[in-house]
Design an enzyme around this catalytic site. Structure first.
Site, PDB file in Angstrom:
ATOM      1  N   GLY A   1       0.844  -1.182   0.000  1.00  0.00           N
ATOM      2  CA  GLY A   1       0.000   0.000   0.000  1.00  0.00           C
ATOM      3  C   GLY A   1       0.882   1.235   0.000  1.00  0.00           C
ATOM      4  O   GLY A   1       1.985   1.231   0.559  1.00  0.00           O
ATOM      5  N   CYS A   2       0.420   2.315  -0.619  1.00  0.00           N
ATOM      6  CA  CYS A   2       1.254   3.528  -0.707  1.00  0.00           C
ATOM      7  C   CYS A   2       1.497   4.143   0.661  1.00  0.00           C
ATOM      8  O   CYS A   2       2.617   4.569   0.970  1.00  0.00           O
ATOM      9  CB  CYS A   2       0.636   4.532  -1.671  1.00  0.00           C
ATOM     10  SG  CYS A   2      -1.096   4.957  -1.350  1.00  0.00           S
ATOM     11  N   ASN A   3       0.474   4.185   1.513  1.00  0.00           N
ATOM     12  CA  ASN A   3       0.664   4.689   2.869  1.00  0.00           C
ATOM     13  C   ASN A   3       1.596   3.775   3.658  1.00  0.00           C
ATOM     14  O   ASN A   3       2.461   4.242   4.413  1.00  0.00           O
ATOM     15  CB  ASN A   3      -0.675   4.792   3.601  1.00  0.00           C
ATOM     16  CG  ASN A   3      -1.608   5.807   3.000  1.00  0.00           C
ATOM     17  OD1 ASN A   3      -1.179   6.745   2.339  1.00  0.00           O
ATOM     18  ND2 ASN A   3      -2.907   5.637   3.217  1.00  0.00           N
TER      19      ASN A   3
ATOM     20  N   THR B   1       5.272   4.312   2.728  1.00  0.00           N
ATOM     21  CA  THR B   1       5.840   5.549   3.271  1.00  0.00           C
ATOM     22  C   THR B   1       6.210   5.382   4.736  1.00  0.00           C
ATOM     23  O   THR B   1       7.314   5.735   5.163  1.00  0.00           O
ATOM     24  CB  THR B   1       4.848   6.713   3.108  1.00  0.00           C
ATOM     25  OG1 THR B   1       4.275   6.695   1.799  1.00  0.00           O
ATOM     26  CG2 THR B   1       5.545   8.043   3.310  1.00  0.00           C
TER      27      THR B   1
END
Length: 342
Positions: free
Chosen positions: A148-150, A153
Protein backbone atom coordinates in the site's frame (compact mmCIF):
# COMPACT_ATOMS: atom_id res chain seq x y z
CA UNK A 1 16.82 -7.80 -24.17
CA UNK A 2 13.25 -6.51 -24.31
CA UNK A 3 10.49 -8.22 -22.33
CA UNK A 4 6.81 -8.16 -23.29
CA UNK A 5 4.44 -6.98 -20.59
CA UNK A 6 0.68 -6.57 -20.24
CA UNK A 7 -1.24 -4.29 -17.89
CA UNK A 8 -4.59 -5.43 -16.47
CA UNK A 9 -6.64 -2.47 -15.28
CA UNK A 10 -4.89 0.04 -17.52
CA UNK A 11 -7.79 2.51 -17.39
CA UNK A 12 -7.11 3.47 -13.76
CA UNK A 13 -4.57 5.89 -12.34
CA UNK A 14 -1.94 3.27 -11.52
CA UNK A 15 -2.44 1.69 -14.95
CA UNK A 16 -1.85 5.02 -16.67
CA UNK A 17 1.21 5.62 -14.49
CA UNK A 18 2.60 2.23 -15.53
CA UNK A 19 2.15 3.16 -19.18
CA UNK A 20 3.83 6.55 -18.67
CA UNK A 21 6.88 4.97 -17.05
CA UNK A 22 7.19 1.96 -19.35
CA UNK A 23 7.03 4.25 -22.40
CA UNK A 24 10.67 5.26 -21.78
CA UNK A 25 11.83 1.93 -20.32
CA UNK A 26 14.40 0.32 -22.64
CA UNK A 27 13.76 -3.21 -21.40
CA UNK A 28 9.95 -3.40 -21.41
CA UNK A 29 7.42 -3.31 -24.22
CA UNK A 30 3.66 -3.09 -23.71
CA UNK A 31 1.85 -5.71 -25.80
CA UNK A 32 -1.51 -5.82 -24.02
CA UNK A 33 -3.81 -3.48 -22.11
CA UNK A 34 -7.08 -4.37 -20.45
CA UNK A 35 -9.78 -2.11 -19.06
CA UNK A 36 -13.10 -3.91 -18.96
CA UNK A 37 -15.21 -0.75 -18.64
CA UNK A 38 -13.26 0.89 -21.49
CA UNK A 39 -12.82 -2.15 -23.74
CA UNK A 40 -12.54 -1.26 -27.42
CA UNK A 41 -11.27 2.25 -26.71
CA UNK A 42 -7.84 3.64 -27.50
CA UNK A 43 -5.72 4.71 -24.52
CA UNK A 44 -5.53 8.17 -26.15
CA UNK A 45 -9.28 8.51 -25.64
CA UNK A 46 -9.14 7.38 -22.02
CA UNK A 47 -5.96 9.31 -21.16
CA UNK A 48 -5.25 12.08 -23.70
CA UNK A 49 -1.84 12.75 -22.14
CA UNK A 50 -0.71 9.39 -23.59
CA UNK A 51 -1.83 10.06 -27.16
CA UNK A 52 1.77 10.36 -28.42
CA UNK A 53 2.35 6.66 -27.69
CA UNK A 54 1.65 3.73 -30.00
CA UNK A 55 -0.32 1.49 -27.64
CA UNK A 56 -2.60 -1.55 -27.97
CA UNK A 57 -6.35 -0.96 -27.88
CA UNK A 58 -7.94 -1.73 -24.51
CA UNK A 59 -9.60 -5.14 -24.29
CA UNK A 60 -11.41 -7.16 -21.67
CA UNK A 61 -9.23 -9.50 -19.62
CA UNK A 62 -11.04 -12.46 -21.20
CA UNK A 63 -10.05 -11.31 -24.69
CA UNK A 64 -6.40 -10.67 -23.89
CA UNK A 65 -3.85 -12.90 -25.60
CA UNK A 66 -1.06 -13.84 -23.20
CA UNK A 67 1.06 -15.69 -25.76
CA UNK A 68 4.52 -14.19 -25.71
CA UNK A 69 3.87 -12.15 -22.56
CA UNK A 70 6.64 -12.38 -19.98
CA UNK A 71 5.14 -10.41 -17.10
CA UNK A 72 1.75 -8.99 -16.15
CA UNK A 73 1.09 -5.92 -14.03
CA UNK A 74 -2.25 -6.34 -12.31
CA UNK A 75 -3.68 -2.90 -11.48
CA UNK A 76 -7.17 -4.12 -10.63
CA UNK A 77 -9.34 -3.28 -7.59
CA UNK A 78 -8.99 -5.17 -4.33
CA UNK A 79 -10.83 -8.52 -4.28
CA UNK A 80 -10.85 -8.57 -8.09
CA UNK A 81 -7.15 -9.30 -8.50
CA UNK A 82 -7.07 -12.60 -6.63
CA UNK A 83 -9.72 -14.22 -8.82
CA UNK A 84 -8.14 -12.94 -12.03
CA UNK A 85 -4.59 -13.87 -11.05
CA UNK A 86 -5.63 -17.39 -10.10
CA UNK A 87 -6.72 -17.97 -13.71
CA UNK A 88 -3.67 -16.51 -15.45
CA UNK A 89 -1.22 -18.84 -17.24
CA UNK A 90 1.28 -20.33 -14.80
CA UNK A 91 4.16 -19.29 -17.06
CA UNK A 92 3.59 -15.59 -16.33
CA UNK A 93 5.42 -13.52 -13.78
CA UNK A 94 2.98 -11.23 -11.98
CA UNK A 95 3.27 -7.96 -10.10
CA UNK A 96 0.01 -7.22 -8.30
CA UNK A 97 -0.68 -3.63 -7.31
CA UNK A 98 -3.80 -4.42 -5.26
CA UNK A 99 -4.02 -5.45 -1.61
CA UNK A 100 -5.00 -9.03 -2.37
CA UNK A 101 -1.66 -10.72 -1.66
CA UNK A 102 -0.01 -8.30 0.79
CA UNK A 103 -1.08 -10.01 4.00
CA UNK A 104 0.46 -13.43 4.52
CA UNK A 105 -2.25 -14.74 6.83
CA UNK A 106 -5.65 -15.14 5.07
CA UNK A 107 -7.32 -14.43 8.41
CA UNK A 108 -5.65 -11.01 8.46
CA UNK A 109 -6.93 -10.34 4.94
CA UNK A 110 -10.48 -11.19 6.04
CA UNK A 111 -10.11 -8.96 9.12
CA UNK A 112 -8.97 -5.88 7.20
CA UNK A 113 -10.86 -6.33 3.91
CA UNK A 114 -14.08 -7.88 5.15
CA UNK A 115 -14.15 -11.05 3.04
CA UNK A 116 -12.38 -14.38 2.79
CA UNK A 117 -9.39 -14.80 0.51
CA UNK A 118 -10.24 -16.70 -2.69
CA UNK A 119 -6.71 -17.76 -3.69
CA UNK A 120 -5.00 -18.94 -0.51
CA UNK A 121 -2.64 -21.31 -2.33
CA UNK A 122 -1.26 -18.46 -4.41
CA UNK A 123 -1.00 -16.34 -1.28
CA UNK A 124 1.60 -18.78 0.01
CA UNK A 125 3.96 -18.02 -2.88
CA UNK A 126 3.47 -14.24 -2.92
CA UNK A 127 6.44 -12.06 -1.92
CA UNK A 128 5.80 -8.73 -0.23
CA UNK A 129 6.96 -6.07 -2.66
CA UNK A 130 8.74 -3.46 -0.53
CA UNK A 131 11.74 -3.66 -2.81
CA UNK A 132 14.51 -2.34 -0.58
CA UNK A 133 13.79 -4.96 2.10
CA UNK A 134 12.75 -8.00 0.05
CA UNK A 135 15.14 -7.64 -2.89
CA UNK A 136 16.49 -11.21 -2.96
CA UNK A 137 13.07 -12.81 -2.50
CA UNK A 138 11.64 -10.65 -5.29
CA UNK A 139 14.35 -11.74 -7.71
CA UNK A 140 13.21 -15.36 -7.38
CA UNK A 141 9.46 -14.70 -7.19
CA UNK A 142 6.71 -15.46 -9.67
CA UNK A 143 4.12 -13.34 -7.81
CA UNK A 144 4.98 -10.08 -6.05
CA UNK A 145 2.43 -8.16 -4.00
CA UNK A 146 2.98 -4.42 -4.15
CA UNK A 147 2.62 -2.56 -0.87
CA UNK A 148 0.00 0.00 0.00
CA UNK A 149 1.25 3.53 -0.71
CA UNK A 150 0.66 4.69 2.87
CA UNK A 151 2.22 1.50 4.19
CA UNK A 152 5.34 1.97 2.07
CA UNK A 153 5.84 5.55 3.27
CA UNK A 154 5.57 4.65 6.94
CA UNK A 155 7.82 1.63 6.57
CA UNK A 156 10.62 3.56 4.91
CA UNK A 157 10.80 5.64 8.08
CA UNK A 158 10.23 2.98 10.71
CA UNK A 159 11.67 -0.35 9.54
CA UNK A 160 15.35 0.57 10.06
CA UNK A 161 14.59 2.16 13.43
CA UNK A 162 12.65 -0.85 14.71
CA UNK A 163 15.29 -3.27 13.47
CA UNK A 164 18.09 -1.28 15.12
CA UNK A 165 16.17 -0.97 18.40
CA UNK A 166 16.70 2.79 18.66
CA UNK A 167 13.10 3.88 19.34
CA UNK A 168 10.41 3.03 21.87
CA UNK A 169 8.14 0.54 20.09
CA UNK A 170 5.13 1.48 22.20
CA UNK A 171 5.35 5.23 21.47
CA UNK A 172 5.07 5.54 17.68
CA UNK A 173 2.68 8.07 16.15
CA UNK A 174 2.29 8.34 12.37
CA UNK A 175 0.39 11.33 11.01
CA UNK A 176 0.04 11.01 7.25
CA UNK A 177 -1.28 13.36 4.53
CA UNK A 178 -2.38 11.66 1.30
CA UNK A 179 -3.37 13.12 -2.06
CA UNK A 180 -6.68 12.27 -3.66
CA UNK A 181 -5.39 10.00 -6.45
CA UNK A 182 -4.73 7.39 -3.76
CA UNK A 183 -8.48 6.81 -3.63
CA UNK A 184 -8.58 5.66 -7.27
CA UNK A 185 -10.39 6.93 -10.34
CA UNK A 186 -13.94 5.75 -9.69
CA UNK A 187 -16.54 8.43 -8.95
CA UNK A 188 -17.09 9.15 -5.25
CA UNK A 189 -19.12 12.04 -3.86
CA UNK A 190 -16.56 13.00 -1.20
CA UNK A 191 -13.89 13.33 -3.90
CA UNK A 192 -15.78 15.86 -6.02
CA UNK A 193 -13.89 19.14 -6.37
CA UNK A 194 -16.50 21.10 -4.41
CA UNK A 195 -16.35 18.57 -1.58
CA UNK A 196 -12.56 18.27 -1.39
CA UNK A 197 -10.99 21.57 -2.39
CA UNK A 198 -10.11 24.24 0.17
CA UNK A 199 -10.13 21.73 3.00
CA UNK A 200 -8.53 18.65 4.52
CA UNK A 201 -9.90 15.94 6.76
CA UNK A 202 -8.86 12.85 8.68
CA UNK A 203 -10.27 9.48 7.68
CA UNK A 204 -10.18 5.91 9.01
CA UNK A 205 -9.56 7.42 12.43
CA UNK A 206 -8.95 5.22 15.46
CA UNK A 207 -7.13 2.34 13.84
CA UNK A 208 -9.47 1.26 11.04
CA UNK A 209 -7.29 1.98 8.00
CA UNK A 210 -6.54 -1.18 6.03
CA UNK A 211 -2.84 -0.43 5.68
CA UNK A 212 -2.52 -1.00 9.42
CA UNK A 213 -2.63 -4.69 8.55
CA UNK A 214 0.66 -4.25 6.71
CA UNK A 215 2.19 -2.20 9.51
CA UNK A 216 1.19 -4.83 12.10
CA UNK A 217 2.51 -7.68 9.95
CA UNK A 218 5.85 -6.14 9.05
CA UNK A 219 6.75 -4.29 12.26
CA UNK A 220 5.85 -7.22 14.49
CA UNK A 221 7.95 -9.58 12.37
CA UNK A 222 10.97 -7.27 12.61
CA UNK A 223 10.63 -6.72 16.36
CA UNK A 224 9.81 -10.33 17.24
CA UNK A 225 6.88 -9.08 19.30
CA UNK A 226 3.56 -7.34 18.60
CA UNK A 227 4.00 -3.72 17.50
CA UNK A 228 0.99 -1.49 17.02
CA UNK A 229 1.49 2.09 15.94
CA UNK A 230 -0.95 4.97 16.26
CA UNK A 231 -1.83 6.00 12.70
CA UNK A 232 -4.12 8.70 11.36
CA UNK A 233 -4.29 9.48 7.62
CA UNK A 234 -5.63 12.76 6.23
CA UNK A 235 -6.94 13.51 2.76
CA UNK A 236 -5.54 16.71 1.27
CA UNK A 237 -6.62 18.61 -1.88
CA UNK A 238 -3.62 17.58 -3.98
CA UNK A 239 -3.50 15.26 -6.97
CA UNK A 240 -0.53 13.13 -5.95
CA UNK A 241 1.90 12.72 -3.08
CA UNK A 242 2.17 11.49 0.51
CA UNK A 243 3.75 13.28 3.45
CA UNK A 244 4.20 11.12 6.55
CA UNK A 245 5.17 12.78 9.83
CA UNK A 246 6.29 10.27 12.44
CA UNK A 247 6.79 11.04 16.13
CA UNK A 248 9.16 8.69 17.97
CA UNK A 249 11.04 8.48 21.27
CA UNK A 250 14.78 8.04 20.91
CA UNK A 251 18.01 9.95 20.43
CA UNK A 252 17.55 12.14 17.31
CA UNK A 253 21.20 11.87 16.29
CA UNK A 254 21.15 8.08 16.59
CA UNK A 255 17.89 7.94 14.63
CA UNK A 256 19.42 10.07 11.89
CA UNK A 257 22.60 8.00 11.66
CA UNK A 258 20.56 4.78 11.62
CA UNK A 259 18.48 5.94 8.67
CA UNK A 260 21.50 7.39 6.88
CA UNK A 261 23.34 4.08 7.16
CA UNK A 262 20.31 2.00 6.20
CA UNK A 263 19.79 3.85 2.93
CA UNK A 264 23.38 4.75 2.04
CA UNK A 265 23.38 2.49 -1.02
CA UNK A 266 19.73 2.78 -2.01
CA UNK A 267 19.22 4.62 -5.33
CA UNK A 268 15.70 5.85 -4.59
CA UNK A 269 15.78 6.67 -0.87
CA UNK A 270 17.40 9.98 0.05
CA UNK A 271 18.00 10.92 3.69
CA UNK A 272 18.30 14.70 3.86
CA UNK A 273 20.88 16.50 6.03
CA UNK A 274 19.97 16.55 9.72
CA UNK A 275 17.34 19.18 10.47
CA UNK A 276 15.99 19.41 6.90
CA UNK A 277 12.57 18.05 6.03
CA UNK A 278 11.03 17.01 2.72
CA UNK A 279 8.12 18.21 0.62
CA UNK A 280 5.88 16.31 -1.76
CA UNK A 281 6.71 19.06 -4.27
CA UNK A 282 10.23 17.68 -4.50
CA UNK A 283 9.38 14.04 -5.34
CA UNK A 284 6.37 14.59 -7.61
CA UNK A 285 5.99 12.02 -10.42
CA UNK A 286 9.25 10.31 -9.45
CA UNK A 287 10.34 7.04 -7.86
CA UNK A 288 12.23 8.82 -5.10
CA UNK A 289 11.46 8.96 -1.38
CA UNK A 290 12.93 11.78 0.72
CA UNK A 291 13.34 11.39 4.50
CA UNK A 292 14.20 14.09 7.02
CA UNK A 293 14.97 13.93 10.75
CA UNK A 294 14.41 16.86 13.13
CA UNK A 295 15.13 16.88 16.87
CA UNK A 296 12.06 17.78 18.90
CA UNK A 297 12.30 20.53 21.54
CA UNK A 298 11.59 17.82 24.14
CA UNK A 299 14.81 15.89 24.77
CA UNK A 300 14.77 12.25 23.66
CA UNK A 301 12.16 12.75 20.97
CA UNK A 302 12.46 13.08 17.20
CA UNK A 303 10.24 13.93 14.27
CA UNK A 304 10.91 11.91 11.11
CA UNK A 305 9.20 13.01 7.91
CA UNK A 306 8.99 11.12 4.61
CA UNK A 307 7.63 12.21 1.24
CA UNK A 308 6.91 10.10 -1.81
CA UNK A 309 4.58 10.05 -4.79
CA UNK A 310 1.74 7.61 -4.13
CA UNK A 311 1.31 6.75 -7.81
CA UNK A 312 5.01 6.25 -8.52
CA UNK A 313 7.20 5.11 -5.62
CA UNK A 314 4.07 4.15 -3.71
CA UNK A 315 2.62 2.02 -6.50
CA UNK A 316 3.50 1.87 -10.21
CA UNK A 317 7.15 2.87 -9.91
CA UNK A 318 7.63 0.34 -7.15
CA UNK A 319 5.91 -2.24 -9.37
CA UNK A 320 8.39 -1.60 -12.18
CA UNK A 321 11.30 -1.67 -9.72
CA UNK A 322 10.11 -5.14 -8.69
CA UNK A 323 9.54 -6.24 -12.28
CA UNK A 324 13.10 -5.23 -13.15
CA UNK A 325 14.41 -7.54 -10.44
CA UNK A 326 12.10 -10.40 -11.48
CA UNK A 327 13.27 -10.16 -15.09
CA UNK A 328 16.97 -9.76 -14.31
CA UNK A 329 17.11 -6.14 -15.48
CA UNK A 330 18.95 -3.35 -13.66
CA UNK A 331 16.74 -2.33 -10.75
CA UNK A 332 16.79 1.36 -11.66
CA UNK A 333 16.06 0.89 -15.37
CA UNK A 334 13.32 3.21 -16.61
CA UNK A 335 12.92 4.82 -13.18
CA UNK A 336 15.56 7.53 -12.89
CA UNK A 337 13.25 10.29 -14.12
CA UNK A 338 13.70 13.53 -12.21
CA UNK A 339 10.72 14.80 -10.20
CA UNK A 340 8.40 17.29 -11.90
CA UNK A 341 8.71 20.81 -10.49
CA UNK A 342 7.00 23.10 -9.82
Amino acid sequence: MTYNVAILGASGYTGAELVRLIATHPGLQIVGLSGNSKAGMAMADVFPHLRHLDLPVLTTIEDMDFDGVDLVFCALPHATSQAVIAELPKTLKIVDLSADFRLRDPADYEKWYGKGHAATEMQKEAVYGLTEFYREEIKAARLVAGTGCNAATGQYVLRPLIEAGVIDLDQIILDLKAAVSGAGRSLKENLLHAELSEGAHAYSVGGTHRHLGEFDQEFSAIAGRPVKIQFTPHLIPANRGILATTYVQGDPDVIYETLKAAYADEPFIEVLPMGQHPSIKHIRASNFCHIGVVADRIPGRAIVIAALDNLTKGSSGQAIQNANLMLGLPETEGLMLAPVFP
